[in-house]
Motif scaffolding. Structure first.
Motif, short mmCIF file in Angstrom:
data_model
loop_
_atom_site.label_atom_id
_atom_site.label_comp_id
_atom_site.label_asym_id
_atom_site.label_seq_id
_atom_site.Cartn_x
_atom_site.Cartn_y
_atom_site.Cartn_z
N THR A 147 -53.72 -50.39 74.59
CA THR A 147 -53.81 -48.97 74.97
C THR A 147 -52.69 -48.19 74.31
OG1 THR A 147 -52.47 -49.32 76.96
CG2 THR A 147 -54.86 -49.45 77.21
N ILE A 148 -52.93 -46.91 74.09
CA ILE A 148 -51.92 -45.95 73.66
C ILE A 148 -51.64 -45.05 74.85
CG2 ILE A 148 -51.35 -44.07 72.08
CD1 ILE A 148 -51.58 -46.69 70.64
N GLY A 149 -50.37 -44.95 75.24
CA GLY A 149 -50.03 -44.25 76.47
C GLY A 149 -49.42 -42.89 76.30
N ALA A 150 -49.45 -42.32 75.09
CA ALA A 150 -48.85 -41.01 74.86
C ALA A 150 -49.59 -40.31 73.73
CB ALA A 150 -47.37 -41.15 74.53
N ARG A 151 -49.32 -39.03 73.59
CA ARG A 151 -49.97 -38.23 72.55
C ARG A 151 -48.94 -37.72 71.55
NH1 ARG A 151 -51.17 -35.97 77.23
NH2 ARG A 151 -50.05 -34.06 76.66
N GLU A 152 -49.36 -37.56 70.32
CA GLU A 152 -48.49 -36.96 69.31
C GLU A 152 -48.08 -35.56 69.77
OE1 GLU A 152 -49.94 -36.90 65.35
OE2 GLU A 152 -49.73 -39.07 65.06
N GLY A 153 -46.79 -35.25 69.60
CA GLY A 153 -46.28 -33.95 70.01
C GLY A 153 -45.78 -33.92 71.44
N GLU A 154 -46.00 -35.01 72.19
CA GLU A 154 -45.60 -35.05 73.59
C GLU A 154 -44.10 -35.32 73.72
OE1 GLU A 154 -46.93 -37.34 77.75
OE2 GLU A 154 -47.93 -37.79 75.84
N GLN A 155 -43.43 -34.62 74.63
CA GLN A 155 -42.02 -34.87 74.93
C GLN A 155 -41.95 -35.99 75.95
OE1 GLN A 155 -39.50 -33.12 73.39
NE2 GLN A 155 -37.94 -34.40 74.34
N LEU A 156 -41.33 -37.11 75.58
CA LEU A 156 -41.32 -38.30 76.42
C LEU A 156 -39.96 -38.49 77.07
CD1 LEU A 156 -43.18 -40.87 74.13
CD2 LEU A 156 -44.15 -39.17 75.68
N ALA A 157 -39.98 -38.98 78.29
CA ALA A 157 -38.74 -39.40 78.96
C ALA A 157 -38.45 -40.84 78.56
CB ALA A 157 -38.90 -39.30 80.47
N GLU A 158 -37.18 -41.24 78.67
CA GLU A 158 -36.82 -42.62 78.39
C GLU A 158 -37.63 -43.54 79.30
OE1 GLU A 158 -32.93 -45.64 78.52
OE2 GLU A 158 -32.68 -43.48 78.84
N GLY A 159 -38.22 -44.60 78.71
CA GLY A 159 -39.00 -45.55 79.48
C GLY A 159 -40.49 -45.25 79.52
N HIS A 160 -40.92 -44.10 79.01
CA HIS A 160 -42.34 -43.75 78.99
C HIS A 160 -43.11 -44.78 78.16
CE1 HIS A 160 -45.63 -40.64 79.21
NE2 HIS A 160 -46.10 -41.44 78.27
#
Length: 673
Positions: free
Chosen positions: A648-661
């Motif tokens: 699985t991919i759990g994020a999107r391009e351009g998304e601001q991620l928190a540490e551990g995401h």
């Protein structure tokens, strides 16, 4: 002299400028983003005004908003510090148009030296030696690749508007050039809004030595000796010192003359630094130095120059900007006095490629007053290191009568510094200050990368786990004491005992902990004498106790001490420069994929996910780049730890991620089958 100054910056440099400005009697005006509303520089200033949201593009890079505030606050001048707008010629011009003095060089000088390719052309004309390479306007990728082939490898790709290691790559093989060029362009576009690059021959054993220059509006220009900034990681400085080890008077004079020629060639005024790359293959040779770039601002490492000259460079900047002539000539300066060293203390993880860290400084203590020690910082205990800005915590600067004394003083200062709450480079700096090649002066810009295993040794997991067990048990006792004081204050109560009491057989306890975010299962076996065997290695833990902020124990027969700070559900510890964060595992949130041999790829720090390079269902090999995260204006690749299927991919391009995401979940090939 001015009566007021607006400081268009944040953090330690804003605090630094405010303190000098106050000694000169100036009214100080701070600006801040929403993230910095409660910061130290805001509290120290006489007045403070909001800029905007945390993102620099909406706050500290808003020149229009800064000028609006300056007019509202009746500021007579603007000090830009370093970074942000400090080398922005358009902003300097806008200040002049608004009738507010920009504390820095004229816009023409900023422009002349702001682009590395144009600056090198000016230097060649002025007779200053430059590194061979391509500095032209043609920027077609295929043309640059051909020029790289002609120049030969290894070489360096640099953003023409670059600085601070951003937009820079070393390339060793022709087949790697295209990828390195693309990465440089992306970083440069993000950090500077300009993706043009230049190519330079790579100097095999380079020393990075820079000359501090100062000019005034009356035609006077002087240099204030050199600084050696060769100890770097990821092209960013870690330790700076002055004078440069091994520098002869003849070489100092020749480099100083070259720096003055550079400054005069652009009509320089104010504080500036001319940076040179020195070929140290055969020691410091007076004929083997080359112009690299000129920083048209105050440098981060300016305190070491202040320490060997006795000058306040910020005060000098303000006086020169007010139209005063320099109060001394080159002859008045004489020679450097003593030796000074600066260490940059960062929130970063040396064990994982010096990745920037963000979080709260749960505990921050500095050494007691120490001769020759100065600490420049913009944070206090309880402050937050933000993912939006540079993760510097402080600069520790020492002065000694000679290099040996200065190094000893800095080493002591680092040992007496305590930081808990997030990972830092404190232990790395301590080891660096004890590293023989550095102490012997036998180093270059590649030293840290070449000897990283010695400077960032693997942590003994058996000792770490035993220490963690003792820390957590004493933490539980303190928590229980706070919750049930009547029970735990009774000596015969089982709640007050630390002996794994059992009706029969060996007394055992099981701990499920998160140690720096990693799940760890610890089986403890209690002996009748009070010692404990920890884990499958049965490392012996004995005589452990908490005394204030110190935890002491005997691990495998050796006495150990850690600095400790705990809250209701977390324990922070500093042990031999290593940072430990201990929490109890929540069994409902355990990562089943990781337990079964798969891999969960998480964001190692807060940042923006700028590229996803794989798709769900794709097979990948060890080292395959999965995604690229941008943090602190630099790119960080997330790679596969081994052969796997992307589940699985759990994020999107351009998304601001928190540490551990969670960015991706991988399955082992056997599981996928």
């Amino acid at each position: 002299m001015f009566s007021s100054v607006l400081i268009a910056n944040r953090g330690e440099i804003a605090v630094r400028v405010i303190r000098t400005a106050k000694t000169l009697g100036l009214r100080t005006i701070a600006v801040y983003s929403d993230e910095d509303a409660a910061s130290l520089h805001v509290r120290l200033a006489d007045e403070a005004y909001r800029l905007g949201p945390a993102e620099v593009a909406q706050s500290y890079l808003r020149g229009d908003r800064i000028l609006e505030i300056a007019r509202e606050a009746a500021a007579e001048c603007i000090h830009p510090g370093y970074g942000f707008l400090s080398e922005n010629a358009e902003f300097a011009e806008a200040c002049a148009d608004a009738g507010i003095t920009f504390v820095g060089p004229p816009p023409a000088a900023i422009r002349a030296m702001g682009l590395k390719d144009a600056a090198k052309a000016i230097m060649e004309k002025a007779g200053v030696p430059v590194v061979p390479g391509y500095h032209g306007d043609l920027q077609d990728d295929s043309f640059l690749k051909q020029k790289a082939y002609e120049l030969g490898y290894p070489l360096i790709i640099k953003a023409v508007a670059g600085g601070g290691g951003k937009g820079m790559r070393r390339v060793d093989r022709h087949q790697d050039f295209a990828d390195a060029l693309a990465a440089c362009r992306r970083e440069a576009r993000s950090a500077f809004g300009d993706d043009r690059v230049l190519l330079e021959r790579y100097v095999a054993k380079p020393r990075h030595i820079e000359i501090q220059v100062f000019g005034d509006s009356h035609g006077n220009v002087v240099h204030l000796f050199e600084r050696d900034c060769s100890l770097q990681r990821r092209h960013q400085k870690v330790i700076e010192e002055a004078p440069a080890p091994g520098m002869s008077e003849t070489m100092r004079r020749r480099m100083g003359e070259a720096a003055l020629a550079a400054a005069r060639a652009v009509g320089y005024e104010g504080a500036g630094t001319v940076e040179f790359i020195v070929d140290a293959s055969e020691g410091l040779n007076e004929d083997a130095f080359y112009f690299m770039e000129m920083n048209t601002r105050l440098q981060v490492e300016h305190p070491v120059t202040e320490a060997i000259t006795g000058l306040d460079l910020v005060a000098l900047q303000l006086r020169v900007a007010a139209g005063e002539p320099l109060p001394f000539t080159e002859a008045d300066l004489g020679a450097p006095v003593g030796h000074a060293v600066e260490a940059r203390l960062y929130a970063e993880d040396p064990a994982h490629g010096f990745l920037p860290q963000s979080g709260t400084l749960a505990r921050l203590t500095w050494p007691e007053d120490q001769e020759g020690l100065r600490i420049d910082t913009g944070v206090e205990q309880g402050a937050r290191i933000s993912p939006y800005y540079d993760p510097m915590i402080a600069k520790l600067i020492v002065w000694g009568r000679d290099r040996e004394e200065a190094m000893a003083r800095l080493s002591r200062a680092l040992r007496e510094t305590s930081i808990l709450g997030l990972r830092t480079n404190l232990g790395f700096l301590e080891r660096l200050l004890e590293f023989k090649p550095f102490l012997d002066g036998n180093f270059d810009t590649g030293l840290i990368d070449a000897r990283i295993s010695a400077l960032v040794p693997d942590l003994s997991l058996t000792l770490r786990d035993s220490l963690a067990a003792g820390l957590w048990l004493t933490h539980l006792k303190r928590v229980n004491a706070a919750r049930a004081p009547l029970l735990t204050n009774e000596p015969r109560s089982p709640w007050s005992l630390m002996n794994g009491w059992s009706l029969g057989g060996d007394a055992r306890t099981h701990l499920s902990l998160l140690i720096n975010g990693d799940p760890v299962e610890l089986d403890l076996t209690w002996r009748r004498d009070g010692t404990i065997l920890v884990g499958s290695s049965e490392t012996e833990l004995a005589d452990f106790a908490r005394e204030g902020s110190h935890f002491r124990a005997t691990l495998a027969g050796q006495s150990e001490t850690a600095i400790v700070f705990d809250e209701a559900d977390v324990v922070y510890a500093q042990w031999y420069g290593h940072h430990l964060e201990l929490r109890a595992q929540d069994m409902l949130e355990r990562d089943i994929d990781a337990i079964d041999g798969g891999a969960v790829i998480r964001a190692p720090m807060s940042g923006k996910l700028i590229r996803i390079l794989v798709s769900e269902g794709e097979m990948v090999e060890r080292g395959t780049k999965l995604a690229v995260l941008e943090a602190m204006k630099m790119e960080h690749a997330l790679v596969a730890p081994g052969p796997a299927l992307v589940k699985t991919i759990g994020a999107r391009e351009g998304e601001q991620l928190a540490e551990g995401h969670v960015v991706a979940v991988l399955e082992r090939p056997s599981d996928a089958a």
